[in-house]
Structures are given as C-alpha cells and as structure tokens.
Design a protein around this motif. Structure first.
Motif, PDB file in Angstrom:
ATOM      1  N   GLU A  45       0.833  -1.202   0.000  1.00 49.37           N
ATOM      2  CA  GLU A  45       0.000   0.000   0.000  1.00 49.37           C
ATOM      3  C   GLU A  45       0.873   1.260   0.000  1.00 49.37           C
ATOM      4  OE1 GLU A  45      -3.647   1.937   2.670  1.00 49.37           O
ATOM      5  OE2 GLU A  45      -2.698   0.045   3.266  1.00 49.37           O
ATOM      6  N   ILE A  46       1.950   1.234   0.813  1.00 52.96           N
ATOM      7  CA  ILE A  46       2.846   2.402   0.883  1.00 52.96           C
ATOM      8  C   ILE A  46       3.520   2.636  -0.468  1.00 52.96           C
ATOM      9  CG2 ILE A  46       4.981   3.248   1.941  1.00 52.96           C
ATOM     10  CD1 ILE A  46       4.087   1.836   4.532  1.00 52.96           C
ATOM     11  N   ARG A  47       3.975   1.564  -1.125  1.00 52.20           N
ATOM     12  CA  ARG A  47       4.576   1.722  -2.451  1.00 52.20           C
ATOM     13  C   ARG A  47       3.581   2.355  -3.422  1.00 52.20           C
ATOM     14  NH1 ARG A  47       6.904  -3.615  -1.465  1.00 52.20           N
ATOM     15  NH2 ARG A  47       9.193  -3.447  -1.301  1.00 52.20           N
ATOM     16  N   HIS A  48       2.335   1.938  -3.303  1.00 54.14           N
ATOM     17  CA  HIS A  48       1.306   2.498  -4.175  1.00 54.14           C
ATOM     18  C   HIS A  48       1.151   4.005  -3.932  1.00 54.14           C
ATOM     19  CE1 HIS A  48      -2.365   2.792  -6.514  1.00 54.14           C
ATOM     20  NE2 HIS A  48      -3.013   3.273  -5.458  1.00 54.14           N
ATOM     21  N   TYR A  49       1.139   4.416  -2.647  1.00 57.14           N
ATOM     22  CA  TYR A  49       1.019   5.842  -2.341  1.00 57.14           C
ATOM     23  C   TYR A  49       2.234   6.629  -2.853  1.00 57.14           C
ATOM     24  CZ  TYR A  49      -2.923   4.709   0.714  1.00 57.14           C
ATOM     25  OH  TYR A  49      -4.143   4.292   1.199  1.00 57.14           O
ATOM     26  N   ILE A  50       3.407   6.071  -2.703  1.00 53.12           N
ATOM     27  CA  ILE A  50       4.631   6.749  -3.206  1.00 53.12           C
ATOM     28  C   ILE A  50       4.557   6.927  -4.721  1.00 53.12           C
ATOM     29  CG2 ILE A  50       7.085   6.357  -3.625  1.00 53.12           C
ATOM     30  CD1 ILE A  50       6.660   7.545  -0.967  1.00 53.12           C
ATOM     31  N   SER A  51       4.063   5.899  -5.404  1.00 51.38           N
ATOM     32  CA  SER A  51       3.925   5.999  -6.866  1.00 51.38           C
ATOM     33  C   SER A  51       2.962   7.122  -7.240  1.00 51.38           C
ATOM     34  CB  SER A  51       3.425   4.669  -7.434  1.00 51.38           C
ATOM     35  OG  SER A  51       4.368   3.646  -7.208  1.00 51.38           O
ATOM     36  N   LEU A  52       1.835   7.226  -6.463  1.00 51.89           N
ATOM     37  CA  LEU A  52       0.888   8.302  -6.738  1.00 51.89           C
ATOM     38  C   LEU A  52       1.546   9.672  -6.532  1.00 51.89           C
ATOM     39  CD1 LEU A  52      -2.402   6.979  -5.067  1.00 51.89           C
ATOM     40  CD2 LEU A  52      -1.925   7.191  -7.503  1.00 51.89           C
ATOM     41  N   ASN A  55       3.999  10.390  -9.343  1.00 54.50           N
ATOM     42  CA  ASN A  55       3.282  10.724 -10.569  1.00 54.50           C
ATOM     43  C   ASN A  55       2.685  12.129 -10.500  1.00 54.50           C
ATOM     44  OD1 ASN A  55       3.819   8.256 -11.749  1.00 54.50           O
ATOM     45  ND2 ASN A  55       1.937   7.294 -10.973  1.00 54.50           N
ATOM     46  N   SER A  56       2.265  12.543  -9.287  1.00 48.54           N
ATOM     47  CA  SER A  56       1.643  13.873  -9.146  1.00 48.54           C
ATOM     48  C   SER A  56       2.649  15.010  -9.364  1.00 48.54           C
ATOM     49  CB  SER A  56       1.009  14.002  -7.756  1.00 48.54           C
ATOM     50  OG  SER A  56      -0.005  13.022  -7.578  1.00 48.54           O
ATOM     51  N   ILE A  57       3.903  14.801  -8.963  1.00 51.74           N
ATOM     52  CA  ILE A  57       4.893  15.898  -9.072  1.00 51.74           C
ATOM     53  C   ILE A  57       5.910  15.625 -10.178  1.00 51.74           C
ATOM     54  CG2 ILE A  57       4.643  16.418  -6.607  1.00 51.74           C
ATOM     55  CD1 ILE A  57       7.369  15.054  -6.191  1.00 51.74           C
ATOM     56  N   GLU A  58       5.666  14.570 -10.963  1.00 56.45           N
ATOM     57  CA  GLU A  58       6.658  14.186 -11.976  1.00 56.45           C
ATOM     58  C   GLU A  58       6.904  15.312 -12.980  1.00 56.45           C
ATOM     59  OE1 GLU A  58       7.477  10.558 -15.171  1.00 56.45           O
ATOM     60  OE2 GLU A  58       5.479  10.823 -14.270  1.00 56.45           O
ATOM     61  N   ARG A  59       5.840  15.966 -13.437  1.00 54.91           N
ATOM     62  CA  ARG A  59       5.974  17.039 -14.454  1.00 54.91           C
ATOM     63  C   ARG A  59       6.821  18.186 -13.924  1.00 54.91           C
ATOM     64  NH1 ARG A  59       2.605  21.541 -14.894  1.00 54.91           N
ATOM     65  NH2 ARG A  59       2.833  22.685 -16.881  1.00 54.91           N
ATOM     66  N   TYR A 157       8.397   4.662   3.932  1.00 50.70           N
ATOM     67  CA  TYR A 157       9.182   4.344   2.745  1.00 50.70           C
ATOM     68  C   TYR A 157       9.698   5.671   2.163  1.00 50.70           C
ATOM     69  CZ  TYR A 157      10.507   2.228  -1.717  1.00 50.70           C
ATOM     70  OH  TYR A 157      11.206   1.790  -2.809  1.00 50.70           O
ATOM     71  N   GLY A 158      10.980   5.730   1.890  1.00 47.73           N
ATOM     72  CA  GLY A 158      11.562   6.960   1.356  1.00 47.73           C
ATOM     73  C   GLY A 158      12.260   6.736   0.020  1.00 47.73           C
ATOM     74  N   VAL A 159      12.104   7.721  -0.883  1.00 46.43           N
ATOM     75  CA  VAL A 159      12.813   7.689  -2.177  1.00 46.43           C
ATOM     76  C   VAL A 159      13.573   9.006  -2.323  1.00 46.43           C
ATOM     77  CG1 VAL A 159      11.194   6.120  -3.279  1.00 46.43           C
ATOM     78  CG2 VAL A 159      10.772   8.588  -3.365  1.00 46.43           C
ATOM     79  N   LEU A 160      14.664   8.935  -3.009  1.00 46.11           N
ATOM     80  CA  LEU A 160      15.532  10.107  -3.175  1.00 46.11           C
ATOM     81  C   LEU A 160      15.204  10.819  -4.482  1.00 46.11           C
ATOM     82  CD1 LEU A 160      17.807  11.325  -1.472  1.00 46.11           C
ATOM     83  CD2 LEU A 160      19.424  10.180  -2.996  1.00 46.11           C
ATOM     84  N   GLY A 171       4.180   6.923   4.953  1.00 50.37           N
ATOM     85  CA  GLY A 171       4.164   5.715   5.791  1.00 50.37           C
ATOM     86  C   GLY A 171       2.804   5.459   6.403  1.00 50.37           C
ATOM     87  N   LEU A 172       2.732   4.330   7.062  1.00 49.69           N
ATOM     88  CA  LEU A 172       1.515   3.923   7.771  1.00 49.69           C
ATOM     89  C   LEU A 172       1.883   3.521   9.196  1.00 49.69           C
ATOM     90  CD1 LEU A 172      -0.168   1.672   5.040  1.00 49.69           C
ATOM     91  CD2 LEU A 172      -0.872   3.975   5.713  1.00 49.69           C
ATOM     92  N   TYR A 173       1.016   3.882  10.104  1.00 49.27           N
ATOM     93  CA  TYR A 173       1.231   3.471  11.485  1.00 49.27           C
ATOM     94  C   TYR A 173       0.826   1.996  11.635  1.00 49.27           C
ATOM     95  CZ  TYR A 173       1.956   8.360  12.536  1.00 49.27           C
ATOM     96  OH  TYR A 173       2.450   9.629  12.550  1.00 49.27           O
ATOM     97  N   ILE A 174       1.667   1.245  12.348  1.00 54.62           N
ATOM     98  CA  ILE A 174       1.460  -0.221  12.413  1.00 54.62           C
ATOM     99  C   ILE A 174       1.083  -0.678  13.830  1.00 54.62           C
ATOM    100  CG2 ILE A 174       2.985  -0.721  10.468  1.00 54.62           C
ATOM    101  CD1 ILE A 174       5.199  -1.359  12.440  1.00 54.62           C
ATOM    102  N   ASP A 175       0.593   0.247  14.661  1.00 50.44           N
ATOM    103  CA  ASP A 175       0.134  -0.179  15.983  1.00 50.44           C
ATOM    104  C   ASP A 175      -1.103  -1.079  15.880  1.00 50.44           C
ATOM    105  OD1 ASP A 175      -0.946   2.381  15.051  1.00 50.44           O
ATOM    106  OD2 ASP A 175      -2.252   2.244  16.811  1.00 50.44           O
ATOM    107  N   ASP A 176      -1.870  -0.934  14.786  1.00 53.26           N
ATOM    108  CA  ASP A 176      -3.049  -1.772  14.606  1.00 53.26           C
ATOM    109  C   ASP A 176      -2.665  -3.216  14.307  1.00 53.26           C
ATOM    110  OD1 ASP A 176      -1.930  -0.931  12.239  1.00 53.26           O
ATOM    111  OD2 ASP A 176      -3.799  -1.131  11.108  1.00 53.26           O
ATOM    112  N   ILE A 177      -1.423  -3.417  13.795  1.00 54.09           N
ATOM    113  CA  ILE A 177      -0.969  -4.793  13.553  1.00 54.09           C
ATOM    114  C   ILE A 177      -0.887  -5.553  14.879  1.00 54.09           C
ATOM    115  CG2 ILE A 177       0.930  -6.223  12.741  1.00 54.09           C
ATOM    116  CD1 ILE A 177       1.559  -4.153  10.675  1.00 54.09           C
ATOM    117  N   ALA A 178      -0.304  -4.900  15.883  1.00 55.34           N
ATOM    118  CA  ALA A 178      -0.179  -5.542  17.194  1.00 55.34           C
ATOM    119  C   ALA A 178      -1.554  -5.867  17.772  1.00 55.34           C
ATOM    120  CB  ALA A 178       0.596  -4.637  18.145  1.00 55.34           C
ATOM    121  N   LYS A 179      -2.517  -4.955  17.583  1.00 55.18           N
ATOM    122  CA  LYS A 179      -3.865  -5.208  18.086  1.00 55.18           C
ATOM    123  C   LYS A 179      -4.511  -6.386  17.373  1.00 55.18           C
ATOM    124  CE  LYS A 179      -4.710  -0.377  19.383  1.00 55.18           C
ATOM    125  NZ  LYS A 179      -5.528   0.824  19.135  1.00 55.18           N
TER     126      LYS A 179
END
Length: 446
Positions: A45-52, A55-59, A157-160, A171-179
């Motif tokens: 999901e995070i990779r998908h958001y980074i791609s979006l 793509n939004s600032i690519e131009r 997730y970070g890209v240069l 990123g996404l918070y993963i405290d819900d994973i523990a729950k």
C-alpha cells in the motif's frame, strides 16, 4: 479402579499437554504469519502511495516550469494537499534532515530532525534517508500519530529525488498490527482452552462411567458372593440340624432305651435283694446312677434337637425352653408365643429357636438379670420376636460385629430374610428384636 482410571487420567494429561504445547507453537507461527501478511500488505500500500505522489509531481520535477524554485513550491503545494485516511500524509526532507513538507505537523517545517530519536527507537529520519540513498527502502521507527497525539510505531518508505536534493516519503502506522495479532492470539487461546475443557469433560465423563461400571460390577459380585455365602451358611445350619437330629434320635431311641432296660433289670435285682443289705445298697446306688445317666442323655438329646419343636411347633418349643431355662438358672422366664402353623419353614423355626436359646445362654452368662420376657407375635405379613431382660444391658458401644454368638444369630436371620436389632432399654436391661417375613401363600390357603 485405579488400574482402570489412572491410565485414563495419564492419557488425558498427555493429550492435554501435547495439545497445549502444539497450540503454543501454532499460536506463534500463526501470529507471525498474520503479522507478516499484514506487513506485506501495508508495504504494498505504501509503495502504491509513493507511486501516486511521484506521478503527481513528476511534471514539475522533470520540466521545472517557471524555474526550479517555482517547481519546488508547486510540488510542495501538491504534496501538502495529498492525504489518505486520518493519519496518511506525505513528507519531504532535505539531505541534511531538515523538514520541508509536513501537512499534519506544520510546526516541524524548517526544523532539522536529523538526530531526532524517540525512546526505544532508531534515528528515524537518518535511517530512512540511508534507505532512500540505497534506491528506496522501508524503515520502522517511533513517530507522532496525529489522530491520537501519541507516539506509535510507523512503517515509512523513502525515495531520493537527487535533482532537488529531496527525500520524499510516506508511511503507515502499524500499531493496529499488534492489536490485530493480539486478537488472533486471544481467539486461538480461547479455542485451545475450549479444547482442553472438552478433553477434561470427556476424561471426567470416562472416569465417571468407568467408576460407575466398576462399582456396579463389584456390587454385583459382592451381592453374588453374599448370596452364595448365605446359601453356604444356610446349608451348614441345615446339615448341623440334621446331624443334631440324627444324634438326638439315636440317643433317644437307642441308648436311652438301653439304659431304661438296664434300669428295669436293676430294679428286679433290687426287689429280690431283701436278704442281703449290702446287695440292696449296691442296687440302690446303681439305680441312682442309671437315673442320672438317663436324665443326662435326655437333656443332651433335647439340646441337640428338641422333639417338641418337631411335634408341637415353635410356640410350644419356646414355652418348654423357657421353663427348662428357668429351672436350670433360677431366672424367671415369661413366654408369650402365638402359633405360626405352616407360615414358617422348618429351618426358619429352628433358626428362631436357636436364636432364643443363644440369647438365654447370654443372659445367664453376662447380664446378671433376674427376669426375661419372651414375646412372639405373628402378624399378617411378618413375625415379631422380642427378648427383654432386666440385667445390666449391652456394652456401649457394642463391639463391631458383636461376638460369635451375635454373628451366628445375625447370619441365621439373614439366611431367612429376617432382621435382628440389639438395643438397651431406657428402664435398664437389653432388648433383642427380630422381624421375619411370613409365607403369604400359606396364609391365603388357610
């Protein structure tokens, strides 16, 4: 019972232990698997958001319309406006760790966060920057969660963007994973407990069933043994009475008659011995000895098997026994006995007679009584016999099982489905109470 039940308990304990151990391993494996699946889904999901975002600032990044600074400002505006969920946003840092974009925590913009570190966490921005320099990567660290205001685990997730010297990340918070993992662990634990409860219930039911069956079998065997023992006891009494009757008959019909014949002869000698005083004295002495011998033989015959019991019945035999006992012991005996005719078997009559005989013997030996009352009442269904004395009574508590005489009395009564009760009376003395069922068929025929 232990041989049967102990293996059930051990087997159930082993099954329960194995189930608990395997369930523990299953819980660990399942929770790790679930945790990894959720983590993989969040990474995707995070990779998908980074791609979006790219793509939004690519131009603006590639063409830089209006110049680089204008393009950067336009890219920042676009990233500030992009959000997903209550805690989803994009952030930008310069290569020295200075925050350039943060839609949720605006007070961080312009601050250098290169060395920012929360307790029990890595240097989050520095670690994420190093992952971005390696071509993009994930990093877990502790960060503020906007919706709660608390610090929680976050997977980013970070890209240069080397052209601008930026690191773009989300990123996404993963405290819900523990729950979620904890919920799964709880569900499996409950299932394990239910399984163990079922095993325990099955084991308990098996133990109860096995115990019941064993107890029933043992009770059946005990009853069978008791019935056989009663039959044996009854047979012993019957053989004993038959032998006594045979010996009594032999004494009465044989030896007693011989002694009587000898007495007649001695009487003739005595009558003809008028001339010799010595011979007459010897004859008189011999007659006395013969009379004593005849009386003793008759007493032994009567004790072995009273002929009155066979000839006149139980009531007459008890009256005769009472009179004889009164004569021998000087203890007053009052007998009140109703006739039972054919409503008792010969063996039952003999058993009752022997019981009274044993009771009177005990009175003479142990009670110190001066009077005994014997009462025989014949009802519609049962016979009731009571023997009461005014002596010192029974010892308290009565020894378990009583003496040999008491055990014999109980066995005689149990053989004929009778009941024997021993007690002390309030006015002093002992009481023996006997109840015995009567023959209903004989009663109806009469």
């Amino acid at each position: 019972m232990l041989i049967t039940i102990l293996p059930l308990i051990v087997l159930s304990a082993l099954i329960g232990g194995a189930t608990y151990f395997q369930a523990g391993k299953l819980i660990e494996a399942e929770t790790k698997s679930v945790e990894q699946r959720i983590l993989d889904a969040k990474q995707q999901e995070i990779r998908h958001y980074i791609s979006l975002a790219l793509n939004s600032i690519e131009r603006y990044y590639l063409e830089e319309p209006g110049g680089r600074e204008v393009a950067k400002q336009e890219a920042k505006r676009i990233l500030n406006n992009m959000a997903f969920g209550p805690d989803g946003y994009f952030f930008v840092y310069s290569m020295d760790g200075t925050n350039l974009v943060h839609p949720k925590l605006a007070h961080l913009i312009g601050k250098r966060l290169w060395d920012l570190q929360y307790p029990e966490s890595d240097l989050g921005i520095r670690a994420l920057m190093e992952a971005a320099r390696r071509g993009g990567g994930f990093q877990e660290y502790i960060w503020h969660k906007p919706s709660t205001g608390l610090v929680e685990k976050k997977l980013s997730y970070g890209v240069l963007l080397p052209k601008w010297g930026w690191m773009l990340g989300t990123g996404l918070y993963i405290d819900d994973i523990a729950k979620e993992v904890e919920e799964i662990r709880t569900d499996i634990t409950v299932s394990v407990r239910e399984t163990l409860a079922v095993i325990f219930a099955i084991t308990s039911a098996a133990i109860i069933v096995a115990g019941t069956v064993i107890a029933a079998v043992r009770l059946s065997e005990q009853r069978f043994a008791d019935s056989k023992l009663k039959e044996l006891t009854n047979r012993i009494f019957e053989v004993q009475e038959q032998e006594r009757k045979r010996v009594s008959t032999e004494l009465h019909d044989s030896i007693s008659q011989l002694l009587v014949s000898v007495r007649y002869g001695v009487e003739m000698i005595h009558s003809e011995a008028n001339r010799g005083s010595d011979l007459r004295g010897y004859a008189e002495k011999s007659l006395g000895i013969l009379d004593d011998a005849i009386s003793e033989v008759r007493r032994i015959s009567r004790d072995l098997r009273p002929s009155v019991l066979d000839d006149m019945g139980l009531a007459s035999a008890l009256i005769s026994l009472g009179k004889e006992f009164e004569t021998q012991s000087a203890i007053q005996v009052d007998v009140s006995a109703q006739k039972c005719h054919d409503r008792l078997s010969d063996s039952a009559k003999t058993a009752l007679y022997r019981l009274v005989q044993e009771a009177l013997t005990n009175v003479a030996r142990h009670s110190g009584a001066t009077k005994v009352d014997i009462n025989l009442v014949v009802g519609n269904d049962t016979l009731r016999l009571t023997i009461e004395d005014n002596g010192q009574g029974l010892p308290t508590p009565l020894p378990r099982g009583g003496g040999l005489g008491i055990r014999n009395m109980r066995e005689r009564m149990e053989t004929h489905n009778g009941f024997l009760q021993l007690s002390n009376m309030a006015k002093g003395g002992a009481r023996i109470l006997v109840t015995m069922p009567l023959d209903q068929a004989s009663h109806r025929a009469a």
